[in-house]
Design a protein around this motif. Sequence first.
Motif, PDB file in Angstrom:
ATOM      1  N   GLN A  31       1.099  -1.363  -0.019  1.00 36.61           N
ATOM      2  CA  GLN A  31      -0.155  -0.375  -0.162  1.00 36.61           C
ATOM      3  C   GLN A  31       0.716   1.124   0.257  1.00 36.61           C
ATOM      4  OE1 GLN A  31      -3.055   0.013   3.286  1.00 36.61           O
ATOM      5  NE2 GLN A  31      -2.862  -2.464   2.883  1.00 36.61           N
ATOM      6  N   ALA A  32       0.574   2.487  -0.947  1.00 29.80           N
ATOM      7  CA  ALA A  32       0.911   3.645  -0.813  1.00 29.80           C
ATOM      8  C   ALA A  32      -0.319   4.349  -0.296  1.00 29.80           C
ATOM      9  CB  ALA A  32       1.804   3.693  -2.104  1.00 29.80           C
ATOM     10  N   SER A  33       0.442   5.116   0.737  1.00 30.33           N
ATOM     11  CA  SER A  33      -0.676   6.603   1.255  1.00 30.33           C
ATOM     12  C   SER A  33      -0.657   7.425   0.697  1.00 30.33           C
ATOM     13  CB  SER A  33      -0.685   6.523   2.891  1.00 30.33           C
ATOM     14  OG  SER A  33       0.562   6.422   3.334  1.00 30.33           O
ATOM     15  N   PHE A  34      -1.596   8.434   0.182  1.00 32.28           N
ATOM     16  CA  PHE A  34      -2.109   9.719  -0.073  1.00 32.28           C
ATOM     17  C   PHE A  34      -2.689  10.882   1.007  1.00 32.28           C
ATOM     18  CE2 PHE A  34      -0.124   7.077  -3.566  1.00 32.28           C
ATOM     19  CZ  PHE A  34       0.220   8.598  -4.450  1.00 32.28           C
ATOM     20  N   SER A  35      -1.924  11.660   1.413  1.00 30.90           N
ATOM     21  CA  SER A  35      -2.866  12.177   2.901  1.00 30.90           C
ATOM     22  C   SER A  35      -2.699  13.762   2.220  1.00 30.90           C
ATOM     23  CB  SER A  35      -1.672  12.330   3.495  1.00 30.90           C
ATOM     24  OG  SER A  35      -2.477  12.862   4.485  1.00 30.90           O
ATOM     25  N   LEU A  51       4.269  21.036  -7.398  1.00 31.57           N
ATOM     26  CA  LEU A  51       4.201  19.958  -7.905  1.00 31.57           C
ATOM     27  C   LEU A  51       3.103  20.827  -8.627  1.00 31.57           C
ATOM     28  CD1 LEU A  51       4.740  16.232  -6.436  1.00 31.57           C
ATOM     29  CD2 LEU A  51       6.556  18.263  -7.817  1.00 31.57           C
ATOM     30  N   ARG A  52       3.019  21.081  -9.445  1.00 33.09           N
ATOM     31  CA  ARG A  52       1.968  21.025 -10.639  1.00 33.09           C
ATOM     32  C   ARG A  52       1.500  20.220 -10.813  1.00 33.09           C
ATOM     33  NH1 ARG A  52       1.065  26.329 -10.696  1.00 33.09           N
ATOM     34  NH2 ARG A  52       3.055  27.981 -10.400  1.00 33.09           N
ATOM     35  N   TYR A  53      -0.362  20.078 -10.585  1.00 36.42           N
ATOM     36  CA  TYR A  53      -1.412  18.755 -10.785  1.00 36.42           C
ATOM     37  C   TYR A  53      -1.199  18.289 -12.411  1.00 36.42           C
ATOM     38  CZ  TYR A  53      -5.079  15.635 -11.114  1.00 36.42           C
ATOM     39  OH  TYR A  53      -6.454  15.084 -11.677  1.00 36.42           O
ATOM     40  N   GLU A  54      -0.867  19.440 -13.259  1.00 32.14           N
ATOM     41  CA  GLU A  54      -1.381  19.624 -14.899  1.00 32.14           C
ATOM     42  C   GLU A  54      -0.041  18.736 -15.167  1.00 32.14           C
ATOM     43  OE1 GLU A  54      -0.633  23.777 -13.809  1.00 32.14           O
ATOM     44  OE2 GLU A  54      -1.543  22.484 -13.762  1.00 32.14           O
ATOM     45  N   SER A  57       2.299  12.609 -13.927  1.00 34.79           N
ATOM     46  CA  SER A  57       2.090  11.468 -14.838  1.00 34.79           C
ATOM     47  C   SER A  57       0.197  11.500 -14.506  1.00 34.79           C
ATOM     48  CB  SER A  57       2.489  10.878 -14.973  1.00 34.79           C
ATOM     49  OG  SER A  57       2.482   9.838 -13.094  1.00 34.79           O
ATOM     50  N   GLU A  58      -0.528  10.189 -15.238  1.00 33.79           N
ATOM     51  CA  GLU A  58      -2.084  10.358 -15.264  1.00 33.79           C
ATOM     52  C   GLU A  58      -2.138   9.519 -14.150  1.00 33.79           C
ATOM     53  OE1 GLU A  58      -5.203   8.288 -17.380  1.00 33.79           O
ATOM     54  OE2 GLU A  58      -3.756   8.744 -18.535  1.00 33.79           O
ATOM     55  N   PRO A  59      -1.472   9.098 -13.799  1.00 34.47           N
ATOM     56  CA  PRO A  59      -0.861   7.639 -12.197  1.00 34.47           C
ATOM     57  C   PRO A  59      -0.878   8.311 -11.135  1.00 34.47           C
ATOM     58  CG  PRO A  59       0.120   6.524 -13.973  1.00 34.47           C
ATOM     59  CD  PRO A  59       0.129   7.428 -13.983  1.00 34.47           C
ATOM     60  N   ALA A  60      -0.272   9.170 -11.339  1.00 35.49           N
ATOM     61  CA  ALA A  60      -0.259  10.587 -10.342  1.00 35.49           C
ATOM     62  C   ALA A  60      -0.665  11.174 -10.421  1.00 35.49           C
ATOM     63  CB  ALA A  60       1.607  10.767 -10.618  1.00 35.49           C
ATOM     64  N   GLN A  61      -1.582  11.603 -11.078  1.00 34.65           N
ATOM     65  CA  GLN A  61      -2.705  12.894 -11.068  1.00 34.65           C
ATOM     66  C   GLN A  61      -3.854  12.317 -10.460  1.00 34.65           C
ATOM     67  OE1 GLN A  61      -3.753  13.959 -15.035  1.00 34.65           O
ATOM     68  NE2 GLN A  61      -2.100  15.880 -14.862  1.00 34.65           N
ATOM     69  N   GLY A  79      -0.936  -2.311  -4.565  1.00 35.07           N
ATOM     70  CA  GLY A  79       0.868  -2.687  -5.518  1.00 35.07           C
ATOM     71  C   GLY A  79       1.090  -2.064  -6.412  1.00 35.07           C
ATOM     72  N   HIS A  80       2.700  -2.584  -5.709  1.00 34.10           N
ATOM     73  CA  HIS A  80       3.597  -1.988  -6.368  1.00 34.10           C
ATOM     74  C   HIS A  80       3.525  -1.422  -7.361  1.00 34.10           C
ATOM     75  CE1 HIS A  80       5.930  -2.174  -2.448  1.00 34.10           C
ATOM     76  NE2 HIS A  80       6.207  -3.004  -2.510  1.00 34.10           N
ATOM     77  N   GLU A  81       3.501  -2.116  -8.695  1.00 41.30           N
ATOM     78  CA  GLU A  81       3.198  -1.725 -10.057  1.00 41.30           C
ATOM     79  C   GLU A  81       2.741  -0.643 -10.280  1.00 41.30           C
ATOM     80  OE1 GLU A  81       0.634  -4.547  -9.603  1.00 41.30           O
ATOM     81  OE2 GLU A  81       2.143  -4.576  -8.684  1.00 41.30           O
ATOM     82  N   ASP A  82       1.516  -0.224  -9.166  1.00 35.86           N
ATOM     83  CA  ASP A  82       0.993   0.825  -9.417  1.00 35.86           C
ATOM     84  C   ASP A  82       1.221   1.824  -8.508  1.00 35.86           C
ATOM     85  OD1 ASP A  82      -0.974  -0.580 -11.322  1.00 35.86           O
ATOM     86  OD2 ASP A  82      -1.651  -1.339  -9.853  1.00 35.86           O
ATOM     87  N   TRP A  83       1.529   2.664  -8.021  1.00 35.71           N
ATOM     88  CA  TRP A  83       3.126   2.998  -7.422  1.00 35.71           C
ATOM     89  C   TRP A  83       3.139   4.676  -8.314  1.00 35.71           C
ATOM     90  CZ3 TRP A  83       6.087   1.326  -2.400  1.00 35.71           C
ATOM     91  CH2 TRP A  83       4.188   0.833  -2.048  1.00 35.71           C
ATOM     92  N   PRO A  84       2.771   5.558  -8.144  1.00 39.69           N
ATOM     93  CA  PRO A  84       3.332   6.804  -9.507  1.00 39.69           C
ATOM     94  C   PRO A  84       5.071   6.610  -8.357  1.00 39.69           C
ATOM     95  CG  PRO A  84       0.923   7.225  -8.091  1.00 39.69           C
ATOM     96  CD  PRO A  84       1.421   6.078  -7.259  1.00 39.69           C
TER      97      PRO A  84
END
Length: 209
Positions: A31-35, A51-54, A57-61, A79-84
């Motif tokens: 798990q990767a958490s975003f707070s 960081l500017r949202y636009e 990358s799409e996964p990070a956005q 899932g590690h493979e889905d972590w931005p």
Amino acid sequence: MNRRSALTVIVAVVAASLLGAPVTMSDWGHQASFSTERVEASEIDEHTPLLRYENLSEPAQTAVRRAIESSDGYHVVYGHEDWPDRFFYSDDADPGTGLYAVAYEGQQYRLYTAATGGFPFVYWLSELPFVLYGAMLGVVAHRTSRGEFAPRVAALATATGVAFHLLGPEFDFPLLAPRAFSILGVAATGIVGLGCLYLAVRESEGATD
């Protein structure tokens, strides 16, 4: 291959995927958490990268947007493979390595990223109901191949098994929280287990008559 045989193969494949839940659902423990929290520009430390949202990358956005838009400012990617890969994940947060500022729709947000989760055996316990469901689905496959179960019964049980994958950690629990997902697994396993027990009792009574 007739329709019953084809159905039996499908049931068996889904049963195997659930028996292997510690592998097929292994994303649960990664798990990767975003707070996020909304802040004023003056509250952002000069060492914290903005960081500017636009420009993400799409996964990070997606991860940042879901965290901002959630009621508690929190989102988890499984899932590690889905972590931005734009962010750093650890137990500590320092500017640029777990601590960021994000400009999103004219507002500033402080963003923390971290690697969470726990020991694998903790998640094995959570996955146990789905393993048991897979075992019972294997019984359904066997009895369907012998013509003892109606195709619609096997199809319904199989559709439920497929739903577990679609609602689970492979797709970041899109509709149910992890706890609710576990409860669903326990309930479905209990229902199918009782159904199998009922059929076994009926067969036993029929054999003694």
